[in-house]
Structures are given as structure tokens and as C-alpha cells.
Scaffold this motif. Structure first.
Motif, short mmCIF file in Angstrom:
data_model
loop_
_atom_site.label_atom_id
_atom_site.label_comp_id
_atom_site.label_asym_id
_atom_site.label_seq_id
_atom_site.Cartn_x
_atom_site.Cartn_y
_atom_site.Cartn_z
N MET A 79 -129.18 39.51 42.82
CA MET A 79 -128.68 38.58 41.83
C MET A 79 -127.52 39.28 41.15
N GLN A 80 -126.32 38.85 41.46
CA GLN A 80 -125.14 39.51 40.92
C GLN A 80 -124.72 38.76 39.67
N GLY A 81 -125.20 39.25 38.53
CA GLY A 81 -124.99 38.53 37.27
C GLY A 81 -126.24 37.75 36.93
N ARG A 82 -126.81 38.04 35.78
CA ARG A 82 -128.04 37.34 35.39
C ARG A 82 -127.72 36.33 34.30
N VAL A 83 -128.74 35.57 33.94
CA VAL A 83 -128.61 34.57 32.89
C VAL A 83 -129.29 35.16 31.65
N HIS A 84 -128.56 35.21 30.53
CA HIS A 84 -129.13 35.80 29.31
C HIS A 84 -129.54 34.70 28.32
N TYR A 85 -130.58 34.99 27.59
CA TYR A 85 -131.07 34.05 26.58
C TYR A 85 -129.99 33.79 25.51
N TYR A 86 -129.23 34.85 25.16
CA TYR A 86 -128.21 34.69 24.09
C TYR A 86 -127.07 33.77 24.48
N GLU A 87 -126.98 33.43 25.76
CA GLU A 87 -125.93 32.50 26.17
C GLU A 87 -126.27 31.06 25.74
N GLY A 88 -127.50 30.86 25.35
CA GLY A 88 -127.88 29.55 24.84
C GLY A 88 -128.80 28.76 25.76
N TYR A 89 -129.23 29.37 26.84
CA TYR A 89 -130.15 28.68 27.75
C TYR A 89 -131.56 28.71 27.21
N SER A 90 -132.35 27.77 27.65
CA SER A 90 -133.78 27.83 27.33
C SER A 90 -134.35 29.04 28.07
N ILE A 91 -135.46 29.55 27.56
CA ILE A 91 -136.03 30.75 28.19
C ILE A 91 -136.53 30.42 29.61
N SER A 92 -136.90 29.19 29.85
CA SER A 92 -137.33 28.84 31.22
C SER A 92 -136.15 28.83 32.18
N ASP A 93 -134.96 28.47 31.67
CA ASP A 93 -133.75 28.57 32.51
C ASP A 93 -133.41 30.03 32.80
N VAL A 94 -133.63 30.88 31.80
CA VAL A 94 -133.30 32.30 31.96
C VAL A 94 -134.08 32.91 33.13
N VAL A 95 -135.33 32.50 33.29
CA VAL A 95 -136.16 33.09 34.35
C VAL A 95 -136.17 32.27 35.64
N LEU A 96 -135.47 31.15 35.63
CA LEU A 96 -135.46 30.30 36.84
C LEU A 96 -135.02 31.08 38.09
N PRO A 97 -133.96 31.90 37.98
CA PRO A 97 -133.54 32.64 39.19
C PRO A 97 -134.62 33.57 39.74
N ILE A 98 -135.40 34.14 38.84
CA ILE A 98 -136.48 35.05 39.28
C ILE A 98 -137.51 34.25 40.07
N ARG A 99 -137.88 33.11 39.53
CA ARG A 99 -138.85 32.25 40.21
C ARG A 99 -138.30 31.79 41.55
N LEU A 100 -137.03 31.48 41.55
CA LEU A 100 -136.39 31.00 42.77
C LEU A 100 -136.42 32.08 43.86
N MET A 101 -136.12 33.31 43.49
CA MET A 101 -136.11 34.39 44.49
C MET A 101 -137.50 34.62 45.05
N LYS A 102 -138.53 34.42 44.23
CA LYS A 102 -139.91 34.52 44.73
C LYS A 102 -140.18 33.40 45.73
#
Ligand code: HPA
Length: 277
Positions: A79-102
Motif C-alpha cells: 500500500m503506497q500511501g495510506r489513508v489517515h484519520y486526520y484527513e477527515g475520513y471515517s475510521i471505517s474508511d481508514v481501515v478499508l484498505p487493510i480489510r481489502l488486502m485481507k
């Protein structure tokens, strides 16, 4: 259907329409490690913006894409570049990529980040193997209706950073003669750096390093039963430890300086992990 799950499934289907690669290891690249993917033999690249419903990263220096390929023969997704909570996303969006990779097949999650040193014995440029984390200052990504197909409602967090993976990383670092600290990572939301008093609090609570990512990702991955590990690059001493003001430039400079050694440690650890499976 649960909205979080629906979005995840949309992303999954969108990915699978474009690529059929099945990774074994998922690697999340923190600041400064963004170009790690140059060292892998690339099979496919997928920009986040090509994935339907995927949250996009906005931070300077963070590219947003998945790189699929082989690290010395081990199938990985970076994952080249992650999604941070401080960018304004919901916390479930922040972890979506992790779930997706699983969902795409990754069994092992390797988290990396840039972090501020809270432990006064640390120095900028040190690597810290994450033994455990404190996620109490950010919302849990598991809040909301539980998605039973991902994991249990009340998930055990006693062995989040897998002891066998930690042993492999420790042994790899020793073999490569790379010095490695081991400690506790605390996640704050950011985006502001901490005050000296917040850092003193973090130290009293048992933290050795602080950052703005990782712990929430570890929670989501652990919920799904992934084996996971993490390494922090101590890019600066946290607020109040020295007289120096903190800056993103300092973080980036240190990360750039130690990137070659960090990449070496990450690569050889991945190879050792795959060999033990
Ligand atoms: N605080 C929070 N996040 C960070 C720091 C810090 O000092 N350094 C790099 N990421």
C-alpha cells in the motif's frame, strides 16, 4: 446490507475485475518508504482512484496506489500511501484498505510508519519493532454493527503483534547487524504534533513512540484474524524531549536518510516470514 461491508465489497469486486493477483503479505508503507515498491518485481499497479468507492489519500509525499508483485519470490501487495484519520475520513474508511488486502488473500500484515520518539533513550533514525500499541485516543474501527463475516464482536487484543513474526524480525535485524528497539506505539489523531505535556502523558502511559496511524489498522487486521507486525522509524524526538521544534521536513529528511536500511530490513524479514510458513 451493512454500509461499511457494502463499500468494502464494492472495492473488492472493483479490484478483482482488474487483477487476479493473490498476495501472501500486505505491506503498508509509511512516510519515506513510499518508494519501496521500486524494489519489488511488479506484476500490477492499481491507483486508488481506479477502485470504486476507495478513500483517496491527500497528504504530500503519500502516493495512493496498490503495487502487486514479488519481493524475492514472495507475493506481496504494497500500500503506497495510506489513508489517515486526520484527513477527515471515517475510521471505517481508514481501515478499508487493510480489510481489502485481507480479502485479496493477504495472511500477514506488515505495518510501517514514521513516529516520534517518546522514550528518551531513542534517537532519530532508530527502528522500533512494535510490541504493542495504545489505540485509546482514536475511535475503534470496530464501532458499529459487527460484520460477522470479518470477525467477532469482541475481539481479543492480547497478542496483536504476533510473537512469532516479532521473533523473525528481531533475528533478521541481528543477522543484518541492524540495531532494533522494541516498544509500544501510541496513536494520536493528529494532524497537529503533540504538546510536550501530551508526550509526557504518553510516556507515563507506557508509550515509547507516537504517530498518527497504525494502531487502528492493527485493530481491524486483528479483528479479521490476520497475523501482523509493525516497525516504526523514529524520525524525530517527540515534542519537549529536545528543544527543537517539530517539522514535517525533519520527519521526511530522517525517513529518506534511513530508507535504504529500512527497506533492507523489511525485505529480508518478509523473506524469512515466508520461509517459516
Ligand atoms: N508525532 C506524531 N506523529 C509523528 C511524529 C511525532 O512526533 N513524527 C512522525 N510522525
Amino acid at each position: 446490507m451493512n454500509q461499511v461491508y457494502e463499500k468494502l465489497m464494492n472495492c473488492y469486486e472493483s479490484c478483482r475485475k482488474k487483477i487476479d493477483f493473490v498476495p501472501k503479505v500486505a505491506l503498508v508503507l509509511g512516510s519515506g518508504l513510499g518508494d519501496y515498491a521500486q524494489g519489488i518485481s511488479v506484476e500490477a499497479v492499481l491507483d486508488y482512484k481506479e477502485i470504486a468507492d476507495f478513500p483517496q489519500s491527500t497528504v504530500e509525499g503519500h502516493q495512493g496506489r496498490f503495487v502487486f508483485g514479488y519481493v524475492k519470490g514472495v507475493p506481496v501487495v504494497c500500500m503506497q500511501g495510506r489513508v489517515h484519520y486526520y484527513e477527515g475520513y471515517s475510521i471505517s474508511d481508514v481501515v478499508l484498505p487493510i480489510r481489502l488486502m485481507k480479502l485479496l488473500g493477504a495472511e500477514i500484515l506488515f505495518l510501517t510508519n514514521a513516529a516520534g520518539g517518546v522514550n528518551v533513550e531513542y534517537e532519530p533514525g532508530d527502528f522500533m519493532l512494535i510490541r504493542d500499541h495504545i489505540s485509546s485516543f482514536v475511535p475503534s474501527p470496530l464501532i458499529g454493527p459487527n460484520i460477522h463475516s470479518l470477525g467477532p464482536r469482541f475481539c481479543d487484543m492480547s497478542d496483536t503483534y504476533d510473537a512469532s513474526l516479532r521473533k523473525i524480525i528481531r533475528e533478521t535485524a541481528a543477522r543484518l547487524d541492524i540495531s532494533l528497539r522494541e516498544g509500544v506505539y501510541l496513536q494520536f489523531t493528529g494532524p497537529q504534533y503533540e504538546t510536550p505535556t501530551e508526550i509526557r502523558m504518553a510516556r507515563i502511559l507506557g508509550a515509547d513512540a507516537v504517530g498518527m496511524s497504525t494502531a487502528c489498522e492493527a485493530v481491524a487486521a486483528n479483528h479479521m484474524g490476520m497475523k501482523l507486525c509493525g516497525i516504526s522509524c523514529i524520525t524525530n524526538m517527540a515534542a519537549g524531549v529536545t528543544e527543537n521544534p517539530l517539522s514535517h521536513e525533519e520527519v521526511q529528511e530522517t525517513a529518506d536518510r534511513i530508507a535504504p536500511l529500512f527497506k533492507y530490513l523489511v525485505t529480508e524479514s518478509i523473506v524469512a516470514m515466508a520461509a517459516e510458513e
